[in-house]
Design a protein around this motif. Structure first.
Motif, PDB file in Angstrom:
ATOM      1  N   LEU A 113      66.954   3.152  -7.530  1.00 24.21           N
ATOM      2  CA  LEU A 113      65.869   3.270  -8.501  1.00 24.21           C
ATOM      3  C   LEU A 113      65.870   4.669  -9.124  1.00 24.21           C
ATOM      4  CD1 LEU A 113      63.368   1.388  -9.313  1.00 24.21           C
ATOM      5  CD2 LEU A 113      62.034   2.920  -7.873  1.00 24.21           C
ATOM      6  N   ALA A 114      66.083   5.675  -8.278  1.00 18.71           N
ATOM      7  CA  ALA A 114      66.140   7.048  -8.780  1.00 18.71           C
ATOM      8  C   ALA A 114      67.338   7.258  -9.695  1.00 18.71           C
ATOM      9  CB  ALA A 114      66.196   8.029  -7.613  1.00 18.71           C
ATOM     10  N   ALA A 115      68.480   6.687  -9.328  1.00 18.67           N
ATOM     11  CA  ALA A 115      69.667   6.810 -10.173  1.00 18.67           C
ATOM     12  C   ALA A 115      69.430   6.177 -11.536  1.00 18.67           C
ATOM     13  CB  ALA A 115      70.867   6.163  -9.483  1.00 18.67           C
ATOM     14  N   LEU A 116      68.735   5.049 -11.556  1.00 19.27           N
ATOM     15  CA  LEU A 116      68.406   4.386 -12.815  1.00 19.27           C
ATOM     16  C   LEU A 116      67.507   5.272 -13.672  1.00 19.27           C
ATOM     17  CD1 LEU A 116      68.446   1.822 -14.584  1.00 19.27           C
ATOM     18  CD2 LEU A 116      66.513   0.971 -13.236  1.00 19.27           C
ATOM     19  N   ALA A 117      66.494   5.880 -13.049  1.00 21.39           N
ATOM     20  CA  ALA A 117      65.591   6.763 -13.787  1.00 21.39           C
ATOM     21  C   ALA A 117      66.336   7.971 -14.344  1.00 21.39           C
ATOM     22  CB  ALA A 117      64.445   7.219 -12.879  1.00 21.39           C
ATOM     23  N   LEU A 118      67.238   8.544 -13.549  1.00 17.81           N
ATOM     24  CA  LEU A 118      67.982   9.710 -14.008  1.00 17.81           C
ATOM     25  C   LEU A 118      68.935   9.330 -15.139  1.00 17.81           C
ATOM     26  CD1 LEU A 118      68.535  12.685 -13.707  1.00 17.81           C
ATOM     27  CD2 LEU A 118      70.234  12.160 -11.950  1.00 17.81           C
ATOM     28  N   ARG A 119      69.557   8.159 -15.036  1.00 23.29           N
ATOM     29  CA  ARG A 119      70.415   7.702 -16.129  1.00 23.29           C
ATOM     30  C   ARG A 119      69.620   7.609 -17.430  1.00 23.29           C
ATOM     31  NH1 ARG A 119      70.797   3.429 -19.190  1.00 23.29           N
ATOM     32  NH2 ARG A 119      72.807   3.055 -20.231  1.00 23.29           N
ATOM     33  N   GLU A 120      68.413   7.034 -17.355  1.00 23.33           N
ATOM     34  CA  GLU A 120      67.586   6.923 -18.547  1.00 23.33           C
ATOM     35  C   GLU A 120      67.245   8.299 -19.112  1.00 23.33           C
ATOM     36  OE1 GLU A 120      64.162   4.577 -17.722  1.00 23.33           O
ATOM     37  OE2 GLU A 120      65.283   2.703 -17.506  1.00 23.33           O
ATOM     38  N   ALA A 121      66.942   9.250 -18.230  1.00 19.02           N
ATOM     39  CA  ALA A 121      66.610  10.602 -18.685  1.00 19.02           C
ATOM     40  C   ALA A 121      67.800  11.248 -19.387  1.00 19.02           C
ATOM     41  CB  ALA A 121      66.165  11.453 -17.502  1.00 19.02           C
ATOM     42  N   LEU A 122      68.982  11.107 -18.818  1.00 15.98           N
ATOM     43  CA  LEU A 122      70.175  11.693 -19.423  1.00 15.98           C
ATOM     44  C   LEU A 122      70.494  11.044 -20.765  1.00 15.98           C
ATOM     45  CD1 LEU A 122      72.435  12.044 -16.278  1.00 15.98           C
ATOM     46  CD2 LEU A 122      71.511  13.921 -17.653  1.00 15.98           C
ATOM     47  N   THR A 123      70.334   9.742 -20.819  1.00 15.14           N
ATOM     48  CA  THR A 123      70.642   9.015 -22.050  1.00 15.14           C
ATOM     49  C   THR A 123      69.651   9.342 -23.155  1.00 15.14           C
ATOM     50  OG1 THR A 123      71.617   7.195 -20.789  1.00 15.14           O
ATOM     51  CG2 THR A 123      70.961   6.714 -23.039  1.00 15.14           C
ATOM     52  N   GLU A 124      68.359   9.314 -22.830  1.00 11.10           N
ATOM     53  CA  GLU A 124      67.330   9.434 -23.848  1.00 11.10           C
ATOM     54  C   GLU A 124      66.933  10.876 -24.147  1.00 11.10           C
ATOM     55  OE1 GLU A 124      64.144   6.802 -22.698  1.00 11.10           O
ATOM     56  OE2 GLU A 124      65.574   5.248 -22.105  1.00 11.10           O
ATOM     57  N   THR A 125      67.093  11.780 -23.191  1.00 12.80           N
ATOM     58  CA  THR A 125      66.687  13.175 -23.407  1.00 12.80           C
ATOM     59  C   THR A 125      67.867  14.061 -23.773  1.00 12.80           C
ATOM     60  OG1 THR A 125      64.871  12.891 -21.832  1.00 12.80           O
ATOM     61  CG2 THR A 125      65.496  15.159 -22.377  1.00 12.80           C
ATOM     62  N   ALA A 126      69.003  13.869 -23.109  1.00 11.40           N
ATOM     63  CA  ALA A 126      70.176  14.699 -23.387  1.00 11.40           C
ATOM     64  C   ALA A 126      71.198  14.007 -24.279  1.00 11.40           C
ATOM     65  CB  ALA A 126      70.849  15.116 -22.075  1.00 11.40           C
ATOM     66  N   GLY A 127      71.020  12.708 -24.515  1.00 11.10           N
ATOM     67  CA  GLY A 127      71.948  11.992 -25.381  1.00 11.10           C
ATOM     68  C   GLY A 127      73.312  11.765 -24.768  1.00 11.10           C
ATOM     69  N   LEU A 128      73.376  11.645 -23.456  1.00 11.77           N
ATOM     70  CA  LEU A 128      74.661  11.478 -22.774  1.00 11.77           C
ATOM     71  C   LEU A 128      74.875  10.023 -22.353  1.00 11.77           C
ATOM     72  CD1 LEU A 128      74.799  14.640 -20.468  1.00 11.77           C
ATOM     73  CD2 LEU A 128      75.633  14.345 -22.806  1.00 11.77           C
ATOM     74  N   PRO A 129      76.108   9.551 -22.415  1.00 11.37           N
ATOM     75  CA  PRO A 129      76.424   8.159 -22.035  1.00 11.37           C
ATOM     76  C   PRO A 129      76.586   8.022 -20.531  1.00 11.37           C
ATOM     77  CG  PRO A 129      78.416   9.253 -22.786  1.00 11.37           C
ATOM     78  CD  PRO A 129      77.306  10.264 -22.941  1.00 11.37           C
ATOM     79  N   ALA A 130      75.484   8.006 -19.824  1.00 13.53           N
ATOM     80  CA  ALA A 130      75.527   8.001 -18.360  1.00 13.53           C
ATOM     81  C   ALA A 130      75.717   6.597 -17.791  1.00 13.53           C
ATOM     82  CB  ALA A 130      74.249   8.616 -17.802  1.00 13.53           C
ATOM     83  N   ASP A 131      76.433   6.531 -16.677  1.00 14.40           N
ATOM     84  CA  ASP A 131      76.665   5.287 -15.948  1.00 14.40           C
ATOM     85  C   ASP A 131      76.288   5.499 -14.488  1.00 14.40           C
ATOM     86  OD1 ASP A 131      77.892   3.658 -18.059  1.00 14.40           O
ATOM     87  OD2 ASP A 131      79.565   5.065 -17.922  1.00 14.40           O
ATOM     88  N   LEU A 132      76.215   4.399 -13.742  1.00 15.61           N
ATOM     89  CA  LEU A 132      75.876   4.457 -12.332  1.00 15.61           C
ATOM     90  C   LEU A 132      77.051   3.988 -11.492  1.00 15.61           C
ATOM     91  CD1 LEU A 132      72.267   2.932 -12.387  1.00 15.61           C
ATOM     92  CD2 LEU A 132      72.975   5.306 -12.736  1.00 15.61           C
ATOM     93  N   LYS A 133      77.255   4.669 -10.370  1.00 11.92           N
ATOM     94  CA  LYS A 133      78.297   4.287  -9.424  1.00 11.92           C
ATOM     95  C   LYS A 133      77.644   4.081  -8.056  1.00 11.92           C
ATOM     96  CE  LYS A 133      82.706   5.965  -7.458  1.00 11.92           C
ATOM     97  NZ  LYS A 133      82.343   6.406  -6.111  1.00 11.92           N
ATOM     98  N   TRP A 134      77.837   2.904  -7.495  1.00 11.18           N
ATOM     99  CA  TRP A 134      77.245   2.600  -6.197  1.00 11.18           C
ATOM    100  C   TRP A 134      77.872   3.507  -5.133  1.00 11.18           C
ATOM    101  CZ3 TRP A 134      78.662   1.088  -1.341  1.00 11.18           C
ATOM    102  CH2 TRP A 134      77.657   0.532  -0.537  1.00 11.18           C
ATOM    103  N   PRO A 135      77.074   4.050  -4.167  1.00 13.59           N
ATOM    104  CA  PRO A 135      75.661   3.741  -3.983  1.00 13.59           C
ATOM    105  C   PRO A 135      74.698   4.754  -4.549  1.00 13.59           C
ATOM    106  CG  PRO A 135      76.472   4.785  -2.008  1.00 13.59           C
ATOM    107  CD  PRO A 135      77.635   4.726  -2.975  1.00 13.59           C
ATOM    108  N   ASN A 136      75.146   5.943  -4.965  1.00 12.93           N
ATOM    109  CA  ASN A 136      74.146   6.970  -5.268  1.00 12.93           C
ATOM    110  C   ASN A 136      74.584   7.998  -6.302  1.00 12.93           C
ATOM    111  OD1 ASN A 136      76.109   8.156  -3.680  1.00 12.93           O
ATOM    112  ND2 ASN A 136      74.684   9.547  -2.679  1.00 12.93           N
ATOM    113  N   ASP A 137      75.529   7.653  -7.153  1.00 13.90           N
ATOM    114  CA  ASP A 137      76.040   8.628  -8.110  1.00 13.90           C
ATOM    115  C   ASP A 137      75.697   8.268  -9.545  1.00 13.90           C
ATOM    116  OD1 ASP A 137      77.195   9.891  -5.975  1.00 13.90           O
ATOM    117  OD2 ASP A 137      79.234   9.231  -6.410  1.00 13.90           O
ATOM    118  N   VAL A 138      75.534   9.305 -10.361  1.00 18.09           N
ATOM    119  CA  VAL A 138      75.407   9.137 -11.806  1.00 18.09           C
ATOM    120  C   VAL A 138      76.619   9.814 -12.430  1.00 18.09           C
ATOM    121  CG1 VAL A 138      73.982   9.536 -13.846  1.00 18.09           C
ATOM    122  CG2 VAL A 138      72.889   9.142 -11.616  1.00 18.09           C
TER     123      VAL A 138
END
Length: 321
Positions: A113-138
């Motif tokens: 859940l935290a990784a999802l929130a951080l991805r959204e922050a990076l995408t929408e605030t910094a404009g970066l194409p962030a992805d998620l990697k299981w189990p805990n990486d952005v």
């Protein structure tokens, strides 16, 4: 010969912006503390919820400008220059709208859940194409920029077992600052901003919204989340791990090689090997998870490391990141 990178400007976090009552109350954050230096924000909060539980209610936040003894998943260590990262930990005491504690089985979803929130922050605030990697990486463009670590606090009486959730994000690390070439930072990815205060506020606001929705759904990953698809469905679309051939390295030199097909109801990764047998790989057990070339070529990609991308790739204590 390439010229050495200049050290970027690294201003302190904006305490006034972070302590703004309107921001805190809007997101249900009862306490936000900023310290200049500490060993580990996760360790500090684990100690805090043990010694004085009432001082750290649900969604309390501790962030540090510099960590001297940050640790990640599986006790990995890392260190980043002062004021170069977002290093933040939260105390979570998950209950639904009626005050009923969530089942502890649901806690395994909190780092995702935290990784999802951080991805959204990076995408929408910094404009970066962030992805998620299981189990805990952005990741950004295949390189690790952050990691998450959830740790269970002391269980006492009939209360809700607290969780300390640490997140580490590499913000202004330069190439020489990175411990491995598979790490990156916000600065190195042509961002719209490297303002750590804005990135932290963006992450906290998004996490608080997703977290409260998750709690009100009794920790059900299949329930709609914050007015949109469920946590499970969102992760299915965002996890770069799924649909790939992987090698999961487990304790005792055991390994599983196969096709990463899906997440189960507990957030564990299901891997189908060459014989068709389905293995359950849990975040707590996996040592490394790497892409695997079926032809037997060398592994590619980064190991599953702890918070941030450092030490294991830089900047987070993770898992805590």
């Amino acid at each position: 010969m390439e010229a050495a990178q200049e050290t970027p400007d690294r201003p302190p976090l904006d305490l006034n912006a972070l302590s703004n009552e309107a921001f805190l109350s809007a997101h249900g954050i009862p306490r936000l503390t900023v310290v200049e230096s500490t060993g580990s924000t996760n360790a500090d909060l684990l100690r805090g919820v043990s010694e004085d539980p009432g001082a750290w209610p649900d969604l309390s936040v501790l962030t540090a400008e510099y960590q001297t003894a940050a640790r990640g998943r599986l006790d990995r260590r890392w260190e980043a220059p002062a004021r170069s990262s977002v290093s933040v930990s939260l105390v979570l005491r998950p209950v639904n709208a009626d005050g009923r504690p969530l089942p502890t089985d649901s806690y395994s979803w909190l780092s995702l859940l935290a990784a999802l929130a951080l991805r959204e922050a990076l995408t929408e605030t910094a404009g970066l194409p962030a992805d998620l990697k299981w189990p805990n990486d952005v990741l950004v463009r295949g390189r690790k920029i952050a990691g998450i670590l959830a740790q269970l606090g002391p269980i006492s009486g009939a209360g809700t077992p607290p969780v300390v959730l640490g997140t580490g994000l590499n913000v202004t690390l330069t190439e020489p600052d990175l411990p491995v070439p598979t790490a990156t930072s916000v600065l190195l990815e042509n961002p719209e901003t490297v303002d750590r205060t804005e990135l932290l506020k963006s992450y906290l606001s998004r996490f608080a919204t997703l977290y409260r929705s998750f709690c009100n759904a009794d920790g059900d990953p299949a329930a709609g989340l914050a007015g949109g698809p469920s946590l499970h469905k969102r992760l299915e679309h965002l996890l770069t791990t799924l649909g790939k051939q992987v090698r999961a390295q487990l304790p005792g030199d055991h390994e599983i090689i196969g096709h990463a097909t899906r997440l189960d109801e507990y957030g564990s990764l299901l891997v189908v090997d060459a014989t068709g047998h389905e293995h359950v790989v849990t975040a707590g057990d996996v040592v490394h998870l790497r892409p695997w070339n079926p032809a037997g070529a060398a592994d590619q990609g980064t190991a599953v490391q702890g918070k941030g991308a450092q030490g294991s790739a830089g900047g987070a204590e993770s898992g805590y990141a």
